[in-house]
Design a protein around this motif. Structure first.
Motif, PDB file in Angstrom:
ATOM      1  N   GLU A 150     -37.867 -44.546  18.893  1.00 43.28           N
ATOM      2  CA  GLU A 150     -37.567 -44.407  20.319  1.00 43.28           C
ATOM      3  C   GLU A 150     -37.680 -42.982  20.799  1.00 43.28           C
ATOM      4  O   GLU A 150     -38.022 -42.724  21.941  1.00 43.28           O
ATOM      5  CB  GLU A 150     -36.162 -44.927  20.581  1.00 43.28           C
ATOM      6  CG  GLU A 150     -35.797 -44.987  22.046  1.00 43.28           C
ATOM      7  CD  GLU A 150     -34.483 -45.673  22.272  1.00 43.28           C
ATOM      8  OE1 GLU A 150     -34.065 -45.737  23.446  1.00 43.28           O
ATOM      9  OE2 GLU A 150     -33.894 -46.146  21.284  1.00 43.28           O
ATOM     10  N   GLU A 337     -27.500 -42.523  19.811  1.00 48.20           N
ATOM     11  CA  GLU A 337     -28.312 -42.375  21.024  1.00 48.20           C
ATOM     12  C   GLU A 337     -27.717 -41.309  21.942  1.00 48.20           C
ATOM     13  O   GLU A 337     -28.439 -40.442  22.451  1.00 48.20           O
ATOM     14  CB  GLU A 337     -28.379 -43.708  21.765  1.00 48.20           C
ATOM     15  CG  GLU A 337     -29.287 -44.738  21.127  1.00 48.20           C
ATOM     16  CD  GLU A 337     -29.291 -46.029  21.908  1.00 48.20           C
ATOM     17  OE1 GLU A 337     -30.181 -46.857  21.644  1.00 48.20           O
ATOM     18  OE2 GLU A 337     -28.417 -46.231  22.761  1.00 48.20           O
ATOM     19  N   PHE A 398     -35.008 -44.370  30.073  1.00 48.91           N
ATOM     20  CA  PHE A 398     -35.427 -45.505  29.257  1.00 48.91           C
ATOM     21  C   PHE A 398     -34.272 -46.013  28.385  1.00 48.91           C
ATOM     22  O   PHE A 398     -34.134 -47.219  28.160  1.00 48.91           O
ATOM     23  CB  PHE A 398     -36.617 -45.122  28.389  1.00 48.91           C
ATOM     24  CG  PHE A 398     -37.881 -44.897  29.169  1.00 48.91           C
ATOM     25  CD1 PHE A 398     -38.150 -45.632  30.310  1.00 48.91           C
ATOM     26  CD2 PHE A 398     -38.796 -43.930  28.784  1.00 48.91           C
ATOM     27  CE1 PHE A 398     -39.309 -45.427  31.048  1.00 48.91           C
ATOM     28  CE2 PHE A 398     -39.957 -43.716  29.505  1.00 48.91           C
ATOM     29  CZ  PHE A 398     -40.206 -44.459  30.639  1.00 48.91           C
ATOM     30  N   VAL A 399     -33.456 -45.096  27.880  1.00 49.10           N
ATOM     31  CA  VAL A 399     -32.285 -45.509  27.107  1.00 49.10           C
ATOM     32  C   VAL A 399     -31.332 -46.313  27.985  1.00 49.10           C
ATOM     33  O   VAL A 399     -30.784 -47.343  27.555  1.00 49.10           O
ATOM     34  CB  VAL A 399     -31.574 -44.277  26.511  1.00 49.10           C
ATOM     35  CG1 VAL A 399     -30.208 -44.660  25.951  1.00 49.10           C
ATOM     36  CG2 VAL A 399     -32.418 -43.640  25.427  1.00 49.10           C
ATOM     37  N   GLU A 401     -32.080 -48.061  30.604  1.00 47.53           N
ATOM     38  CA  GLU A 401     -32.701 -49.363  30.846  1.00 47.53           C
ATOM     39  C   GLU A 401     -32.555 -50.268  29.628  1.00 47.53           C
ATOM     40  O   GLU A 401     -32.248 -51.468  29.754  1.00 47.53           O
ATOM     41  CB  GLU A 401     -34.176 -49.159  31.191  1.00 47.53           C
ATOM     42  CG  GLU A 401     -34.888 -50.419  31.628  1.00 47.53           C
ATOM     43  CD  GLU A 401     -36.330 -50.152  32.015  1.00 47.53           C
ATOM     44  OE1 GLU A 401     -36.807 -50.744  32.991  1.00 47.53           O
ATOM     45  OE2 GLU A 401     -36.984 -49.337  31.319  1.00 47.53           O
ATOM     46  N   SER A 402     -32.759 -49.705  28.441  1.00 51.17           N
ATOM     47  CA  SER A 402     -32.623 -50.486  27.211  1.00 51.17           C
ATOM     48  C   SER A 402     -31.188 -50.964  27.016  1.00 51.17           C
ATOM     49  O   SER A 402     -30.938 -52.103  26.608  1.00 51.17           O
ATOM     50  CB  SER A 402     -33.069 -49.646  26.012  1.00 51.17           C
ATOM     51  OG  SER A 402     -32.872 -50.326  24.804  1.00 51.17           O
ATOM     52  N   ARG A 403     -30.222 -50.126  27.311  1.00 52.80           N
ATOM     53  CA  ARG A 403     -28.815 -50.529  27.168  1.00 52.80           C
ATOM     54  C   ARG A 403     -28.462 -51.642  28.142  1.00 52.80           C
ATOM     55  O   ARG A 403     -27.687 -52.549  27.810  1.00 52.80           O
ATOM     56  CB  ARG A 403     -27.916 -49.334  27.383  1.00 52.80           C
ATOM     57  CG  ARG A 403     -27.918 -48.334  26.232  1.00 52.80           C
ATOM     58  CD  ARG A 403     -26.943 -47.210  26.489  1.00 52.80           C
ATOM     59  NE  ARG A 403     -26.899 -46.292  25.359  1.00 52.80           N
ATOM     60  CZ  ARG A 403     -26.159 -45.193  25.313  1.00 52.80           C
ATOM     61  NH1 ARG A 403     -25.388 -44.874  26.351  1.00 52.80           N
ATOM     62  NH2 ARG A 403     -26.162 -44.410  24.250  1.00 52.80           N
ATOM     63  N   GLU A 405     -30.460 -53.907  29.197  1.00 54.61           N
ATOM     64  CA  GLU A 405     -31.037 -55.133  28.648  1.00 54.61           C
ATOM     65  C   GLU A 405     -30.197 -55.647  27.485  1.00 54.61           C
ATOM     66  O   GLU A 405     -29.957 -56.856  27.369  1.00 54.61           O
ATOM     67  CB  GLU A 405     -32.467 -54.873  28.197  1.00 54.61           C
ATOM     68  CG  GLU A 405     -33.429 -54.586  29.346  1.00 54.61           C
ATOM     69  CD  GLU A 405     -34.817 -54.240  28.853  1.00 54.61           C
ATOM     70  OE1 GLU A 405     -35.002 -54.157  27.619  1.00 54.61           O
ATOM     71  OE2 GLU A 405     -35.720 -54.054  29.699  1.00 54.61           O
ATOM     72  N   ARG A 406     -29.730 -54.745  26.611  1.00 58.68           N
ATOM     73  CA  ARG A 406     -28.900 -55.182  25.493  1.00 58.68           C
ATOM     74  C   ARG A 406     -27.575 -55.756  25.960  1.00 58.68           C
ATOM     75  O   ARG A 406     -26.999 -56.629  25.310  1.00 58.68           O
ATOM     76  CB  ARG A 406     -28.645 -54.012  24.533  1.00 58.68           C
ATOM     77  CG  ARG A 406     -29.884 -53.530  23.812  1.00 58.68           C
ATOM     78  CD  ARG A 406     -29.509 -52.718  22.583  1.00 58.68           C
ATOM     79  NE  ARG A 406     -28.709 -51.557  22.905  1.00 58.68           N
ATOM     80  CZ  ARG A 406     -29.189 -50.339  23.078  1.00 58.68           C
ATOM     81  NH1 ARG A 406     -30.509 -50.125  22.965  1.00 58.68           N
ATOM     82  NH2 ARG A 406     -28.395 -49.320  23.349  1.00 58.68           N
ATOM     83  N   PRO A 410     -30.198 -56.841  32.710  1.00 58.62           N
ATOM     84  CA  PRO A 410     -31.428 -56.058  32.904  1.00 58.62           C
ATOM     85  C   PRO A 410     -31.589 -55.627  34.358  1.00 58.62           C
ATOM     86  O   PRO A 410     -31.251 -56.363  35.288  1.00 58.62           O
ATOM     87  CB  PRO A 410     -32.531 -57.041  32.483  1.00 58.62           C
ATOM     88  CG  PRO A 410     -31.933 -58.394  32.662  1.00 58.62           C
ATOM     89  CD  PRO A 410     -30.469 -58.249  32.363  1.00 58.62           C
TER      90      PRO A 410
END
Length: 993
Positions: A150, A337, A398-399, A401-403, A405-406, A410
């Motif tokens: 990442e 992260e 981006f992190v 956004e990824s969090r 989603e997790r 989203p």
């Protein structure tokens, strides 16, 4: 003898040979073992010899105890061999063999010291001098980096210290280590960062595992975790608990068994005290059992948070997390992260090297995403801002956004909204490179803002939200980066939409006491509904506003884009700003070309001649004709009249304005100078400007009248007339006077000789605006006559009165008989009253002239006043006859003076001391001084007295010629007495009275 020799030996004198010579030959095992127990040395080899010797002298005691217990045992139990030594047999044996009990107790202590001695020797081998190097490098030993996919591992800084080794002494002497709890040695080693020695201590000393976390807490927070990785707790993923370590087993000697030691403590009292002296401090925390996986995770998080908040070394905290993950600790991925992102803020963000950044993990998580982005970009410069966004902001977004989603929430627009939020708050100098890196000509993957409509909306919001009046170059550079759409379908609907948007935006940006200036983030909502076709029109409007702003800034009158937006349909504001523009520039323009250049730029900002509707330019509501007038008036206000004249009356080329406009503007400007003048002298200051301004247009009657009025003002100012005591009369006061003949009265009353300059006074009247006004001329002549009469200058009074009579006669002759205008009647009234006043004056000795004036008064007066004037005329006529008779009598008797003449002389003497009261016409203005006011008041009073004579007498009778109480002669003498004062009469000579 041997004992005496041993006790007398000093520790420094001992050697291995001496130990053998003094102790080995002694047959008493207890004495030798006790001697080895009492002697504690700091030398490893000598201490080893003592321990070996002492332990060897306890072997027989152990054997005897074991043999005795085996004999007493009835057999082997089911639990194994260990049970044959427990219980009552052991107590029975030690109770009967106290010496063996002492030897077994000594043996247990010597064995413990032997174990510590060997550990101490290994610690001494591990001791080395560690010098930390400041140079940070990437630790290539970590191949299982959980964030390698990442993030760019090159940005993760882990400190791998280069160490230069050299042996250093153990922090505690051997004697202390042997007699104290080993945790003291552990804490001392940890403080010196001797982690290999700590590892040896934990692995070789039984029971030290319980103090692992106490020693870990004492490790400096700045220490690189890779140096003490072997001390870090690991987690067994199967058991979800702390992983057990391979530790040294406890001594398996018989005398160190717990049950044996418990029995020995009963028969050897000093053993309990010896054991207690080697225990750990009570305040030192211990963890005898293994911790759970959550407890281990919590320990790592606390350690990371402390390291960040105390040292700010994010790379050390990140390395700790990496090691924890490699040791099986769960739930550290998100912490890793965060630490990676924090390390970018601490080490990679601009200004991080100059400003130490201290931030805890809790503080970081308390920041909103927008605040984090601002922290990343806080010290960015125009040269670095684009790269900072790409390597700092975008990975963070981006992190996030990824969090999301997790977490099952989203948000596809998260990256865009956060990036746009920063752009809307960035200063203009940083926006230029950002928009330059978002140009539509670049590939989408290379652009910061990839969507054309987004970049247009952001640019409109940022530019109209910018309150600066100086950054036009940067704003123009941003505009050059915006997309250009070729939209053929754009129609009136889109234009109306943009017009409504701009109108709403202008209303929103209107200054208010309870609302600050609109920020770009607030303005974006106005442009969000607009799509490509409408945005294209809005950008065209922006282009016009930018051009207007640049031109206004060029000439020193900058405005904001918000002002241009708000004033786009406001003619009053635009006209005021155009006037300000010309007047601001007048001090910096020195040639005709400079002024023409200004005019050219102003015309660019005006409404085109072929367009009746206002435009979006700065002066879009003003026509080019309006601009020329404003320009010319501004040129006049600068005082550069030669240049104004050359532009208004050029020898060649187009005329700037028509003659009528030039005349009107020159008159307005001249009057503005006049009204602002603080002195009436037209050779100085604003009055000079007002006078010279009239030289610009062609001569016209209006220009000439204004010029004469300025000359008259300057002449009046030379007489130092005051509006009130101590305050000079200002030019504006003169202009605002309704009856300007009042000024003539003040001039005559304030100057003793002014009445003698009749032509000057009449010229002044004409220049005050009374040219061709016969009534004003007559009133002026009447005032001059009255002033001359008060000064007893009868010659000037006669001459002025004669001129006044001729003027009135001509005025009456010019009008039709029986249809005289009010002005003619008023002029006649002023004339006959003035003639009557002078004709009956007792001190005027020219009876011929007096009779002439009274005759003119009879000619001009109304019928109801003829009787009164005839009474005065008869009086003068009688005086004339009497004078003639006296002259004839004197000629007959030249040496005698008749009684009549003496009587007349006394009368004349009295009359010479009286001053006539003058009748003023109600239309004449009063002088401001006290004398003039009194004269005017007395004149009105006298004029109200009846002039009629009760009875008509014969013309030759003296009785008839005697002054009566109500006759004009009595009135004249009364007025004269009141005007000069009667105080002098108190001391007057009675013979004269």
């Amino acid at each position: 003898m041997a004992s005496l020799t041993w006790t007398d030996l000093l520790d420094s004198e001992l050697t291995a040979e001496l130990i053998q010579e003094t102790l080995a030959c002694v047959d008493n095992d207890l004495w030798v073992a006790t001697a080895c127990l009492d002697k504690v040395l700091d030398d490893v080899e000598l201490q080893r010899e003592l321990l070996k010797l002492g332990i060897s002298r306890t072997d027989l005691a152990i054997q005897r105890a074991k043999a005795s217990l085996e004999e007493k045992s009835t057999g082997t139990s089911e639990n194994g061999e260990g049970d044959i030594y427990a219980g009552e047999p052991l107590n029975s044996y030690f109770g009967g063999h106290s010496e063996d009990a002492q030897l077994c107790a000594i043996r247990s202590i010597l064995l413990t010291r032997s174990t510590r001695l060997e550990c101490y020797a290994q610690i001494a081998e591990c001791m080395e001098d560690v010098e930390m190097d400041d140079t940070a490098s990437v630790d290539g030993s970590w191949e299982d980096d959980p964030w390698a996919d990442e993030f760019d591992t090159g940005s993760i800084r882990t400190t791998k210290s280069r160490r230069s080794k050299s042996q250093i002494p153990v922090p505690l002497p051997l004697s202390s280590f042997l007699t104290q709890h080993p945790s003291f040695m552990g804490m001392a080693l940890v403080s010196q960062m001797q982690f290999e020695a700590v590892k040896a201590l934990v692995e070789r000393i039984p029971g030290m595992f319980a103090y692992r976390f106490a020693m870990l807490e004492e490790i400096p927070l700045f220490a690189e975790p890779s140096l003490y990785r072997d001390l870090l707790p690991a987690v067994d993923s199967v058991m979800d608990a702390e992983k057990a370590r391979n530790l040294a087993a406890a001594d398996d000697d018989w005398c160190q068994r717990p049950d044996v030691l418990a029995t020995l403590k009963e028969f050897v009292p000093w053993l309990e005290e010896e054991i207690q002296s080697m225990e750990a401090p009570p305040n030192m925390s211990t963890h005898d059992s293994l911790l759970s996986g959550k407890e281990i995770t919590s320990w790592y998080r606390n350690r990371v948070n402390d390291a960040l908040s105390t040292t700010g070394m994010a790379d050390v905290a990140l390395s700790l997390v990496q090691h924890g993950i490699s040791l099986g600790v769960s739930e550290l991925d998100e912490v890793g992260e965060d630490l990676t992102l924090i390390s970018r803020l601490v080490y990679d963000a601009p200004g991080s090297k100059d400003e130490g950044t201290l931030i805890s993990l809790d503080d970081w998580r308390a920041l909103t995403p927008s605040e984090v982005v601002q922290r990343y970009m806080a010290s960015s410069s125009p040269e670095t801002v684009v790269n900072d966004i790409r390597r700092l902001v975008m990975p963070y977004l981006f992190v996030q956004e990824s969090r999301a989603e997790r977490a099952g929430k989203p948000d596809p627009g998260l990256v865009k909204s956060l990036l746009h939020g920063y752009i809307l708050s960035a200063p203009i100098d940083l926006l230029v490179p950002i928009f330059d890196a978002s140009k539509p000509t670049l590939l989408a993957s290379q652009r910061i803002i990839s969507d054309d409509e987004d970049i247009a909306r952001l640019a409109l919001s940022c530019l109209y939200g910018n309150p600066s009046v100086e950054e036009w170059t940067q704003m123009s550079r941003i505009f050059e980066c915006l997309p250009l759409w070729s939209l053929d379908g754009t129609g009136s609907r889109e234009e109306e939409e943009v017009e409504a948007t701009m109108s709403s935006l202008a209303s929103y940006l209107a200054p208010s006491t309870n609302q600050p200036l609109g920020r770009p983030s607030e303005l974006l909502r106005f442009f969000k509904p607009l799509h490509a076709s409408s945005l294209s029109i809005a950008l065209d409007v922006l282009d016009v506003h930018l051009e207007s702003g640049e031109i206004l800034a060029k000439w020193g009158t900058p405005v904001t884009l918000q002002w241009l937006l708000q004033s786009s349909r406001n003619e009053t504001q635009q006209r005021a700003w155009a006037t300000k523009l010309v007047r601001t520039c007048n001090g910096e323009l020195h040639s005709v070309d400079d002024w023409l250049s200004l005019l050219e730029d102003m015309l660019k900002l005006s409404r085109p001649e072929d367009s009746p509707n206002p435009t979006n330019s700065a002066f879009g509501t003003l026509s080019k004709e309006d601009i020329r007038k404003i320009f010319f008036r501004g040129l006049l206000s600068s005082g550069n009249f030669l240049m104004a004249k050359s532009l208004a009356r050029p020898r060649a080329g187009d005329v700037l304005l028509g003659n009528d406009d030039v005349e009107r503007l020159c008159l307005e400007c001249s009057r503005e100078f006049y009204d602002n003048a603080s002195n009436g002298n037209y050779n100085f200051g604003d009055m000079k400007q007002a006078y010279e301004c009239l030289s610009v247009p062609h001569p016209t009657p209006a220009i000439e009248r204004e010029r004469e009025f300025i000359e008259a003002t300057s002449r009046i100012s030379s007489y130092n007339i005051m509006s009130r005591p101590g305050v000079p009369l200002l030019p504006i006061d003169i202009r605002l006077m309704t009856d300007k003949l009042t000024l003539i009265s003040r001039v005559l009353s304030g100057n003793d000789t002014a009445y003698k300059h009749v032509e000057v006074i009449l010229d002044l009247v004409r220049k005050l605006g009374y040219k061709g006004n016969t009534l004003a001329e007559v009133k002026t002549l009447a005032m001059i006559t009255d002033t001359a009469l008060q000064a007893e200058d009868f010659d000037v009074a006669y001459q002025t009165s004669d001129r006044m009579v001729n003027t009135v006669l001509k005025y009456k002759a010019a009008s039709l008989p029986g249809s005289e205008s009010p002005e003619v009647l008023e002029a006649a009234e002023v004339c006959w009253v003035s003639c009557l006043q002078l004709g009956r004056h007792p001190e005027a000795d020219n009876t011929e002239r007096k009779m002439y004036l009274l005759g003119r008064a009879l000619e001009l007066c109304p019928p109801d006043k003829i009787t009164d004037i005839l009474s005065a005329w008869r009086k003068v006529e009688e005086e004339d006859i009497e004078q003639r008779q006296e002259i004839l009598s004197d000629k007959k008797s030249p040496g005698k003076v008749s009684q009549k003449r003496q009587t007349r002389g006394r009368t004349a003497t009295l009359a010479s001391k009286l001053q006539s009261l003058h009748i003023h016409s109600p239309s004449l203005p009063s002088a401001p001084d006290a004398a003039a006011i009194a004269s005017h008041a007395l004149g009105r009073v006298a004029a109200s007295l009846p002039f009629s004579i009760p009875g008509r007498e014969r013309s030759g009778s003296r009785e008839g010629s005697r002054p009566r109480a109500g006759s004009p002669d009595v009135q004249a003498q009364a007025r004269h007495a009141l005007q000069r004062g009667i105080g002098w009469l108190i001391g007057a000579d009675e013979s004269e009275l």
